[in-house]
Design a protein around this motif. Structure first.
Motif, PDB file in Angstrom:
ATOM      1  N   UNK A 144      25.115  12.346  66.476  1.00 59.58           N
ATOM      2  CA  UNK A 144      26.000  11.189  66.371  1.00 59.58           C
ATOM      3  C   UNK A 144      27.268  11.367  67.197  1.00 59.58           C
ATOM      4  N   UNK A 145      27.820  12.590  67.182  1.00 56.60           N
ATOM      5  CA  UNK A 145      29.067  12.850  67.914  1.00 56.60           C
ATOM      6  C   UNK A 145      28.817  13.599  69.227  1.00 56.60           C
ATOM      7  N   UNK A 146      27.526  13.741  69.620  1.00 58.65           N
ATOM      8  CA  UNK A 146      27.117  14.299  70.906  1.00 58.65           C
ATOM      9  C   UNK A 146      27.382  15.797  71.051  1.00 58.65           C
ATOM     10  N   UNK A 147      27.568  16.510  69.940  1.00 60.23           N
ATOM     11  CA  UNK A 147      27.760  17.954  70.037  1.00 60.23           C
ATOM     12  C   UNK A 147      26.494  18.635  70.544  1.00 60.23           C
ATOM     13  N   UNK A 148      25.330  18.040  70.274  1.00 59.89           N
ATOM     14  CA  UNK A 148      24.079  18.652  70.719  1.00 59.89           C
ATOM     15  C   UNK A 148      23.987  18.760  72.238  1.00 59.89           C
ATOM     16  N   UNK A 149      24.811  17.968  72.965  1.00 56.74           N
ATOM     17  CA  UNK A 149      24.780  17.985  74.426  1.00 56.74           C
ATOM     18  C   UNK A 149      25.702  19.045  75.043  1.00 56.74           C
ATOM     19  N   UNK A 150      26.553  19.683  74.227  1.00 59.21           N
ATOM     20  CA  UNK A 150      27.549  20.615  74.776  1.00 59.21           C
ATOM     21  C   UNK A 150      26.952  21.763  75.607  1.00 59.21           C
ATOM     22  N   UNK A 151      25.805  22.331  75.232  1.00 57.39           N
ATOM     23  CA  UNK A 151      25.239  23.411  76.074  1.00 57.39           C
ATOM     24  C   UNK A 151      24.937  22.970  77.508  1.00 57.39           C
ATOM     25  N   UNK A 152      24.848  21.665  77.737  1.00 54.80           N
ATOM     26  CA  UNK A 152      24.584  21.197  79.098  1.00 54.80           C
ATOM     27  C   UNK A 152      25.784  21.409  80.018  1.00 54.80           C
ATOM     28  N   UNK A 153      26.928  21.798  79.457  1.00 55.96           N
ATOM     29  CA  UNK A 153      28.058  22.215  80.289  1.00 55.96           C
ATOM     30  C   UNK A 153      27.621  23.339  81.232  1.00 55.96           C
ATOM     31  N   UNK A 154      26.729  24.214  80.751  1.00 54.84           N
ATOM     32  CA  UNK A 154      26.265  25.327  81.578  1.00 54.84           C
ATOM     33  C   UNK A 154      25.296  24.831  82.652  1.00 54.84           C
ATOM     34  N   UNK A 155      24.552  23.761  82.364  1.00 50.75           N
ATOM     35  CA  UNK A 155      23.743  23.124  83.408  1.00 50.75           C
ATOM     36  C   UNK A 155      24.620  22.579  84.524  1.00 50.75           C
ATOM     37  N   UNK A 156      25.788  22.037  84.141  1.00 52.70           N
ATOM     38  CA  UNK A 156      26.723  21.486  85.130  1.00 52.70           C
ATOM     39  C   UNK A 156      27.297  22.613  85.983  1.00 52.70           C
ATOM     40  N   UNK A 157      27.708  23.697  85.341  1.00 53.40           N
ATOM     41  CA  UNK A 157      28.280  24.822  86.081  1.00 53.40           C
ATOM     42  C   UNK A 157      27.253  25.463  87.010  1.00 53.40           C
ATOM     43  N   UNK A 158      25.978  25.408  86.646  1.00 61.72           N
ATOM     44  CA  UNK A 158      24.910  25.945  87.498  1.00 61.72           C
ATOM     45  C   UNK A 158      24.583  25.010  88.655  1.00 61.72           C
ATOM     46  N   UNK A 159      25.105  23.777  88.623  1.00 58.94           N
ATOM     47  CA  UNK A 159      24.843  22.830  89.699  1.00 58.94           C
ATOM     48  C   UNK A 159      23.598  22.000  89.508  1.00 58.94           C
ATOM     49  N   UNK A 160      22.986  22.069  88.323  1.00 56.26           N
ATOM     50  CA  UNK A 160      21.771  21.303  88.052  1.00 56.26           C
ATOM     51  C   UNK A 160      22.065  19.903  87.550  1.00 56.26           C
ATOM     52  N   UNK A 161      23.236  19.725  86.945  1.00 56.62           N
ATOM     53  CA  UNK A 161      23.617  18.439  86.366  1.00 56.62           C
ATOM     54  C   UNK A 161      25.067  18.129  86.706  1.00 56.62           C
ATOM     55  N   UNK A 162      25.483  16.912  86.372  1.00 55.72           N
ATOM     56  CA  UNK A 162      26.879  16.502  86.433  1.00 55.72           C
ATOM     57  C   UNK A 162      27.319  16.103  85.028  1.00 55.72           C
ATOM     58  N   UNK A 163      28.618  16.009  84.833  1.00 52.70           N
ATOM     59  CA  UNK A 163      29.097  15.462  83.561  1.00 52.70           C
ATOM     60  C   UNK A 163      28.656  14.015  83.423  1.00 52.70           C
ATOM     61  N   UNK A 164      28.707  13.284  84.550  1.00 53.54           N
ATOM     62  CA  UNK A 164      28.411  11.854  84.529  1.00 53.54           C
ATOM     63  C   UNK A 164      27.310  11.546  85.533  1.00 53.54           C
ATOM     64  N   UNK A 165      26.292  10.835  85.087  1.00 56.59           N
ATOM     65  CA  UNK A 165      25.177  10.472  85.948  1.00 56.59           C
ATOM     66  C   UNK A 165      24.027   9.940  85.113  1.00 56.59           C
ATOM     67  N   UNK A 166      22.926   9.532  85.737  1.00 57.46           N
ATOM     68  CA  UNK A 166      21.757   9.070  84.977  1.00 57.46           C
ATOM     69  C   UNK A 166      21.207  10.210  84.115  1.00 57.46           C
ATOM     70  N   UNK A 167      20.803   9.897  82.899  1.00 56.31           N
ATOM     71  CA  UNK A 167      20.250  10.925  82.030  1.00 56.31           C
ATOM     72  C   UNK A 167      18.920  11.442  82.581  1.00 56.31           C
ATOM     73  N   UNK A 168      18.695  12.775  82.566  1.00 52.76           N
ATOM     74  CA  UNK A 168      17.434  13.326  83.084  1.00 52.76           C
ATOM     75  C   UNK A 168      16.282  13.031  82.135  1.00 52.76           C
ATOM     76  N   UNK A 169      15.120  12.762  82.690  1.00 54.68           N
ATOM     77  CA  UNK A 169      13.958  12.407  81.896  1.00 54.68           C
ATOM     78  C   UNK A 169      12.893  13.493  82.016  1.00 54.68           C
ATOM     79  N   UNK A 170      11.978  13.517  81.041  1.00 55.35           N
ATOM     80  CA  UNK A 170      10.865  14.455  81.084  1.00 55.35           C
ATOM     81  C   UNK A 170       9.909  14.081  82.217  1.00 55.35           C
ATOM     82  N   UNK A 171       9.276  15.091  82.801  1.00 57.77           N
ATOM     83  CA  UNK A 171       8.427  14.860  83.967  1.00 57.77           C
ATOM     84  C   UNK A 171       7.265  13.926  83.669  1.00 57.77           C
ATOM     85  N   UNK A 172       6.701  14.022  82.460  1.00 55.11           N
ATOM     86  CA  UNK A 172       5.573  13.155  82.113  1.00 55.11           C
ATOM     87  C   UNK A 172       5.991  11.698  82.093  1.00 55.11           C
ATOM     88  N   UNK A 173       7.198  11.434  81.582  1.00 56.56           N
ATOM     89  CA  UNK A 173       7.705  10.061  81.551  1.00 56.56           C
ATOM     90  C   UNK A 173       8.059   9.576  82.954  1.00 56.56           C
TER      91      UNK A 173
END
Length: 410
Positions: free
Chosen positions: A306-335
């Motif tokens: 509800x408060x988006x705490x579950x997304x906080x580990x993605x900060x490390x995805x951002x630091x690794x250069x795989x994601x941004x703070x802001x952008x389209x949400x990534x989807x599963x490959x099958x979808x």
């Protein structure tokens, strides 16, 4: 007088000058002011100017009422000013900052409510497109077709025309004359995008596809400011992540982290990190939308989602250069493979790095089927087309609202 104050330079000049006079009065009109007060005068003046520049830049992307952005933008600017004060150890006066903030808030609301002109933007249209399809969708504009013979005197705030549709020689000359005489000319689809906050995905023109290429300069700047912001937030976010990890471990068996492969920029697959908010998925189970997995959500998971705490580990995805703070949400490959077959231009959302939050999440919410994903794509393409610092700041403000209301949480 009202017409004079509608000039932004005059209006904001009075705002800065009036605040400084008020602060001088509070400090007793002394000749030799302490360094802390002088520094504060400079800081609040810069804060006011920054806010007055930022609000129009943000709200120009949509036809929205600026007064709703005054408090969050002003608060954010003052928060940045306080961060600079603490970082650079600048002497300042708390009293001056408090009075200045209150003064700026009152004047900006006054100028937004009482000084500005009519709420509706008065636009005139050359009737070479369906005018009613735009006019009926937004309360902030009044779009009316021009009658023959065309006259510039009949155009108020701007002219709307479908630049990709056929025009008569007289209409072409009229459009050129309006431009020469500094009358704004808008492409009808641009107005539609401003109103709806999305790009049409059924019939993207070659020009529209070309403009979906994001600015490489801002892309690099974005990576820097997002990384700096994440690192500065660690004193707050790391303890939250530590406590969340303990609560997840205490409630249900299984790993603390949920790691899943998602499709990122350029179609490359990467591993996304999230706090586990569900019971452990059985091996071999098929991929499903989150709305179909509600029975597996844990008590802790319901709160952190509800408060988006579950997304906080993605900060490390951002630091690794795989994601941004802001952008389209990534989807599963099958979808992704499914949607590329069912939705035109779906692959264009992979032109930029996926984000923790995004335009579609704050405007639309969660997508749980092909139709809602098609709508989500339209918002994602709007973001890519208009990618800029100002649009990112708009999304940051909307995300804060989302976190407080739980909009879009599943």
């Amino acid at each position: 007088m009202r017409k004079l104050l509608q000039n932004s330079i005059v209006c904001h000049g009075i705002g800065v000058l009036g605040t400084l006079i008020l602060l001088h009065a509070i400090t007793g009109f002394r000749d030799n002011l302490p360094l802390s007060v002088v520094n504060s005068f400079w800081l609040v003046s810069c804060a006011y100017i920054a806010t007055s520049i930022t609000i129009p830049k943000i709200t120009n992307y949509l036809l929205v009422d600026r007064k709703y952005y005054i408090l969050p933008v002003l608060t954010s600017v003052y928060a940045i000013a306080m961060a600079l004060i603490l970082l650079l150890r600048i002497d300042y006066s708390r009293e001056v900052l408090l009075y200045a903030f209150s003064s700026h808030l009152v004047w900006m609301y006054f100028s937004a409510i009482f000084i500005k002109g009519p709420e509706k933007l008065q636009l005139s249209a050359i009737n070479n497109f369906d005018v009613n399809s735009i006019d009926s969708q937004n309360k902030r504009i009044n779009l009316s077709p021009l009658n023959e013979p065309l006259a510039m005197a009949a155009v108020a705030d701007g002219l709307v025309v479908d630049l990709h549709n056929k025009l008569t020689p007289e209409q072409e000359k009229f459009v050129a004359d309006c431009s020469i005489n500094n009358i704004p000319v808008f492409h009808s689809e641009s107005i539609r995008e401003m109103i709806e906050g999305k790009v049409q995905t059924c019939h993207l023109s070659e020009n529209a596809i070309g403009t979906l290429v994001p600015s490489p300069i801002y892309h690099n700047i974005k990576r820097v400011w997002e990384s700096v912001l994440i690192i500065l937030s660690f004193p707050i976010t790391l303890p939250i992540m530590f406590v969340t990890s303990i609560l997840i471990k205490l409630e249900s068996p299984g790993p603390v982290m949920f790691i899943q492969e998602r499709v990122g920029q350029g179609g490359k697959v990467f591993k996304i990190y999230k706090f586990r908010s569900m019971t452990v998925k059985q091996a071999g189970a098929e991929d499903k939308f989150a709305t179909e997995e509600q029975a597996r959500v844990t008590k802790v998971g319901r709160v952190i989602r509800k408060v988006r705490i579950d997304e906080l580990p993605q900060f490390f995805n951002v630091l690794k250069g795989e994601m941004s703070l802001i952008g389209p949400r990534p989807e599963q490959e099958s979808f992704v493979k499914q949607f590329e077959q069912e939705i035109p231009f779906y692959g264009y959302r992979h032109m930029v790095k996926p984000g923790i939050t995004g335009w579609a999440q704050t405007v639309q919410g969660y997508a749980d089927d092909t139709d809602s994903t098609r709508e989500k794509l339209a918002h994602d393409l709007y973001y890519i087309k208009h990618l800029s610092f100002w649009l990112d700041m708009n999304i940051v403000l909307k995300t804060l609202k989302t976190m407080m209301t739980g909009f879009g949480a599943k």
